[in-house]
Scaffold this active site. Structure first.
Site, short mmCIF file in Angstrom:
data_model
loop_
_atom_site.label_atom_id
_atom_site.label_comp_id
_atom_site.label_asym_id
_atom_site.label_seq_id
_atom_site.Cartn_x
_atom_site.Cartn_y
_atom_site.Cartn_z
N LYS A 74 -3.29 -0.31 -12.23
CA LYS A 74 -4.16 -1.17 -11.40
C LYS A 74 -4.05 -0.79 -9.92
CE LYS A 74 -2.19 -4.90 -13.11
NZ LYS A 74 -1.41 -4.31 -14.21
N THR A 75 -2.82 -0.65 -9.44
CA THR A 75 -2.61 -0.26 -8.04
C THR A 75 -3.13 1.15 -7.77
OG1 THR A 75 -0.63 -1.66 -8.00
CG2 THR A 75 -0.87 -0.06 -6.22
N ASP A 119 -2.08 -7.73 -4.65
CA ASP A 119 -1.45 -7.61 -5.97
C ASP A 119 -0.98 -8.98 -6.43
OD1 ASP A 119 -0.60 -6.34 -8.22
OD2 ASP A 119 1.18 -5.42 -7.33
N THR A 168 -1.53 -9.51 -13.61
CA THR A 168 -1.07 -9.30 -14.99
C THR A 168 -1.41 -10.53 -15.84
OG1 THR A 168 1.09 -10.12 -14.30
CG2 THR A 168 0.81 -7.73 -14.40
N ARG A 228 3.67 4.11 -16.72
CA ARG A 228 4.87 3.88 -15.90
C ARG A 228 6.13 4.10 -16.71
NH1 ARG A 228 4.86 -1.70 -13.13
NH2 ARG A 228 3.25 -0.73 -11.85
#
Length: 341
Positions: A74-75, A119, A168, A228
């Site tokens: 997302k980032t 965020d 999230t 990740r």
């Protein structure tokens, strides 16, 4: 003299790390173009159209919300949008904006066309959220000065900006806030093993680490479908190979991940402990969340939000009205004999 000079040269050499090591690894491994961003094709296609259309009209892109489990990118998408548009991006998070004044300070310091990335927007204070509505819709900031009957409202015009938000837990983002993301609300999906292998291959090149296809596949299948996690496993395998003076092949990757207690399908020690307790102590279930949390000495929220989702995704666990039940697949994976109930 020559000895001293050699020492100085060695010292100088140590003080010049490679660019990849000189920054945070996660940031360094982040894709810098759409071509480097692997997966999430439907989101990429939609966002590309949105940016292209805005550019052709001479407008700023509309507000966008990305949601999905942690570690899916997302980032990274927000950074790519800023890079593609050539605009400055200011980064903050929901918990960091505690007061209305904090948000006012951020918004009034934006330049025309800037991107504001928030965020974990679901953790935004409700009072702050109310101030964000007119800023997103009309480009104005309503500030109340004073209290009681003498209170008055001042309206400040804001420079045009694009808000990109990530969360999230999209269910915790209020409906009025969600509806104001006119550019779209996009859900990031889990990655396939092939996509994860491509991501790890790219990361290994950036880390100047040689990996064969079998080693890539080994990391991919244990990565829980999350980039990740895959990059984390790659870095730990690289460390293990470096310290033990080994080549980074499938055997070395297996040894490194076994040290981390990660099994062939990506289960960690907590995942296995959950299933073992469920099967051995409670005959496979059904058993309630409180009971299994107490048996594991874990908080209920940790069990429900951290441990269970991946087990359910793999088909090792079922949530029923009566409680949690281990599936036949869970018995087989852990080596227990399954008896039909």
């Amino acid at each position: 003299m020559s000895s001293d000079k050699n020492k100085e040269n060695k010292k100088d050499h140590k003080e010049k790390p490679s660019p990849i090591e000189d920054s945070f690894l996660d940031q360094a491994l982040r894709p810098t173009s759409w071509d480097e961003y692997i997966g999430q094709k439907h989101i990429k296609d939609n966002v590309k159209i949105l940016l292209r259309a805005a550019e052709e009209r001479g407008h700023i892109p509309e507000h966008i919300l990305f949601y999905g489990p942690p570690g899916l990118g997302k980032t990274t998408l927000a950074h790519l949008i800023a890079k593609e548009t050539g605009k400055q991006m200011k980064i903050t998070s929901g918990p960091a904006i505690e007061k209305v004044g904090d948000l006012a300070s951020i918004l009034t310091n934006l330049s025309s066309g800037d991107i504001l990335f928030i965020d974990e927007i679901h953790r935004l204070n409700k009072m702050v959220e109310e101030i964000l509505y007119p800023a997103m819709e009309s480009g104005v900031l309503d500030i109340i000065i004073g209290k009681g009957p003498s209170a008055r409202t001042i309206q400040l015009d804001l420079p045009p900006f694009t808000l990109i938000a990530a969360t999230t837990r999209v269910a915790l983002v209020s409906s009025p806030l969600r509806s104001r993301f006119s550019g779209g609300v996009f859900r990031l999906e889990f990655y396939s093993n092939e996509e994860i292998a491509e991501i790890v291959k790219r990361s290994s090149k950036l880390l100047k680490t040689e990996l064969d296809e079998d080693a890539l596949g080994e990391i991919a299948k244990r990565s829980r479908f999350t980039p990740r996690t895959a990059n984390y496993f790659l870095k730990r395998a690289r460390d293990y190979a470096q310290v033990n003076k080994k080549g980074l092949d499938k055997k070395t990757v297996k040894e490194a991940l076994n040290m981390l207690a990660i099994d062939d399908i990506g289960l960690n020690s907590s995942d296995r402990k959950f299933l073992e307790i469920l099967i051995e102590k409670f005959n496979g279930g059904p058993v309630g969340l409180k009971t299994i949390g107490a048996a594991m000495s874990e908080e209920e929220a940790t069990v429900e939000e951290v441990i269970e989702p991946y087990l359910i995704q793999l088909g090792l666990l079922e949530r029923t009205a009566r409680g949690r039940v281990a599936t036949e697949k869970a018995y087989t994976h852990l080596g227990f004999e399954y008896k039909e109930k």
